[in-house]
Design a protein around this motif. Sequence first.
Motif, PDB file in Angstrom:
ATOM      1  N   UNK A  18      71.719  34.546 -14.563  1.00  0.00           N
ATOM      2  CA  UNK A  18      71.776  33.823 -13.496  1.00  0.00           C
ATOM      3  C   UNK A  18      72.530  32.560 -13.425  1.00  0.00           C
ATOM      4  N   UNK A  19      73.301  32.231 -14.376  1.00  0.00           N
ATOM      5  CA  UNK A  19      74.029  30.984 -14.659  1.00  0.00           C
ATOM      6  C   UNK A  19      75.187  31.036 -13.349  1.00  0.00           C
ATOM      7  N   UNK A  20      75.948  32.088 -13.138  1.00  0.00           N
ATOM      8  CA  UNK A  20      76.826  31.915 -12.235  1.00  0.00           C
ATOM      9  C   UNK A  20      76.365  31.708 -10.741  1.00  0.00           C
ATOM     10  N   UNK A  25      79.185  22.921  -9.872  1.00  0.00           N
ATOM     11  CA  UNK A  25      78.657  21.662  -9.465  1.00  0.00           C
ATOM     12  C   UNK A  25      77.447  21.430 -10.065  1.00  0.00           C
ATOM     13  N   UNK A  26      76.315  22.280 -10.048  1.00  0.00           N
ATOM     14  CA  UNK A  26      75.216  22.101 -10.467  1.00  0.00           C
ATOM     15  C   UNK A  26      74.976  22.201 -11.953  1.00  0.00           C
ATOM     16  N   UNK A  77      67.908  27.472 -19.124  1.00  0.00           N
ATOM     17  CA  UNK A  77      68.363  27.852 -18.028  1.00  0.00           C
ATOM     18  C   UNK A  77      67.349  27.519 -16.582  1.00  0.00           C
ATOM     19  N   UNK A  78      66.022  27.733 -17.101  1.00  0.00           N
ATOM     20  CA  UNK A  78      65.138  27.336 -15.664  1.00  0.00           C
ATOM     21  C   UNK A  78      65.035  25.781 -15.435  1.00  0.00           C
ATOM     22  N   UNK A  79      65.737  24.798 -16.649  1.00  0.00           N
ATOM     23  CA  UNK A  79      65.667  23.572 -15.957  1.00  0.00           C
ATOM     24  C   UNK A  79      66.976  23.282 -15.034  1.00  0.00           C
ATOM     25  N   UNK A  80      67.799  24.029 -15.236  1.00  0.00           N
ATOM     26  CA  UNK A  80      69.047  24.025 -14.220  1.00  0.00           C
ATOM     27  C   UNK A  80      68.539  24.348 -12.974  1.00  0.00           C
TER      28      UNK A  80
END
Length: 159
Positions: A18-20, A25-26, A77-80
């Motif tokens: 899910x990173x892309x 910017x995020x 990743x959830x923190x992002x």
Amino acid sequence: MKNLKLYIFLMAVLPWLSLPLLGKQTFRKFLPGTLFMGIYLMFEGRLAEKRKWWWFPFKIKPNVLGELPLIWGPFFIGSFWIMKYTYKKFNLYLLVNILIDSLFTYYVLDFFKKFGYVSLVRLSKFQLSIVFLIKTFVLYGFQVFYDKVFRGHSDTTHQ
């Protein structure tokens, strides 16, 4: 469980897909806070191991924390994702974290225990909820501090 290693691997890797979708910017904005929390969680894991707060019978390798797939997979990743949608909306941030942490503590943890991944030892579920709540404040506080000190944003009401 014979497929535990596969499930642990998937738990660690799938969130990264899910990173892309986060956007550059995020990713850049919240990377310092999420990295800080990942390192914080590793130290917490060592402390928890010594104090027997929880136990991970699953070992990646000797002397490697069993919770590394959790730390650097869904937690990282959830923190992002949480920061992306709730940063500078503290009440929403707190509510989302309490809901997600409660789901983990009161449901997912039982699932993990059933499959032999982790179990609480000297910590009750309520105490684990408090540990999660502390981390919620630490992540948000670090991000606000980082924005003020390193980004020069003294006004935390705009993005």
